[in-house]
Design a protein around this motif. Structure first.
Motif, PDB file in Angstrom:
ATOM      1  N   ARG A  34     -10.993   0.808  -1.780  1.00 21.24           N
ATOM      2  CA  ARG A  34     -11.581  -0.667  -2.140  1.00 21.24           C
ATOM      3  C   ARG A  34     -11.651  -0.879  -3.505  1.00 21.24           C
ATOM      4  O   ARG A  34     -12.367  -0.242  -4.420  1.00 21.24           O
ATOM      5  N   ASP A  38     -11.363  -8.631  -3.221  1.00 15.21           N
ATOM      6  CA  ASP A  38     -11.006  -8.564  -1.698  1.00 15.21           C
ATOM      7  C   ASP A  38      -9.667  -7.590  -1.836  1.00 15.21           C
ATOM      8  O   ASP A  38      -8.795  -7.783  -0.801  1.00 15.21           O
ATOM      9  N   CYS A  39      -9.395  -6.858  -2.666  1.00 12.51           N
ATOM     10  CA  CYS A  39      -8.389  -6.032  -3.031  1.00 12.51           C
ATOM     11  C   CYS A  39      -8.449  -4.364  -2.165  1.00 12.51           C
ATOM     12  O   CYS A  39      -9.391  -3.869  -2.563  1.00 12.51           O
ATOM     13  N   ILE A  40      -7.369  -4.044  -1.617  1.00  6.42           N
ATOM     14  CA  ILE A  40      -7.201  -2.670  -1.478  1.00  6.42           C
ATOM     15  C   ILE A  40      -6.292  -1.991  -2.331  1.00  6.42           C
ATOM     16  O   ILE A  40      -5.171  -2.538  -2.411  1.00  6.42           O
ATOM     17  N   THR A  54      -1.406  -2.733  -4.837  1.00 10.20           N
ATOM     18  CA  THR A  54      -2.506  -3.533  -4.525  1.00 10.20           C
ATOM     19  C   THR A  54      -2.182  -4.681  -3.373  1.00 10.20           C
ATOM     20  O   THR A  54      -0.995  -5.327  -3.459  1.00 10.20           O
ATOM     21  N   CYS A  55      -3.234  -5.086  -2.431  1.00  5.90           N
ATOM     22  CA  CYS A  55      -3.115  -5.939  -1.432  1.00  5.90           C
ATOM     23  C   CYS A  55      -4.590  -6.624  -0.954  1.00  5.90           C
ATOM     24  O   CYS A  55      -5.506  -5.932  -1.120  1.00  5.90           O
ATOM     25  N   THR A  56      -4.557  -7.481  -0.428  1.00  5.46           N
ATOM     26  CA  THR A  56      -5.755  -8.131   0.263  1.00  5.46           C
ATOM     27  C   THR A  56      -6.229  -7.373   1.358  1.00  5.46           C
ATOM     28  O   THR A  56      -5.317  -6.660   1.921  1.00  5.46           O
ATOM     29  N   ARG A  57      -7.497  -7.457   1.799  1.00 10.86           N
ATOM     30  CA  ARG A  57      -7.950  -6.681   3.004  1.00 10.86           C
ATOM     31  C   ARG A  57      -6.853  -7.303   4.051  1.00 10.86           C
ATOM     32  O   ARG A  57      -6.677  -6.688   5.027  1.00 10.86           O
ATOM     33  N   PHE A  60      -3.612  -5.903   4.085  1.00 12.56           N
ATOM     34  CA  PHE A  60      -3.632  -4.667   4.779  1.00 12.56           C
ATOM     35  C   PHE A  60      -3.864  -4.357   6.114  1.00 12.56           C
ATOM     36  O   PHE A  60      -3.297  -3.551   7.080  1.00 12.56           O
ATOM     37  N   ALA A  61      -4.711  -5.255   6.538  1.00  8.51           N
ATOM     38  CA  ALA A  61      -4.907  -5.334   8.070  1.00  8.51           C
ATOM     39  C   ALA A  61      -3.880  -5.399   9.016  1.00  8.51           C
ATOM     40  O   ALA A  61      -3.589  -5.087   9.886  1.00  8.51           O
TER      41      ALA A  61
END
Length: 77
Positions: A34, A38-40, A54-57, A60-61
């Protein structure tokens, strides 16, 4: 103009990376973390100083949902 309420970016040394419990002993897997906001982050466990995807949550979901539903199975043929 930057958002004054936004979290400052994390330094690389502050990021807590997690590896899947399914990972093999050879370390050839991805790690997730994390990041700020809001990034993963996703990185290659064999190259911890390398690039980080990197991507947003939400993104990624969606990726995990699509993997579980078999959307990418044709790539494995």
């Amino acid at each position: 103009m930057s958002d004054p309420t936004a979290e400052p970016p994390l330094e690389r040394s502050e990021i807590a990376w997690r590896k899947s419990s399914y990972s093999g002993p050879h370390g050839n897997c991805v790690e997730l973390a994390r990041l700020s906001g809001d990034c993963i982050g996703v990185r290659n466990s064999r190259d911890p100083q390398g690039s980080v995807l990197t991507c947003t949550r939400a993104e990624f979901a969606a990726l995990v949902r699509d993997i579980k539903s078999g959307c990418f199975d044709s790539l494995m043929l």
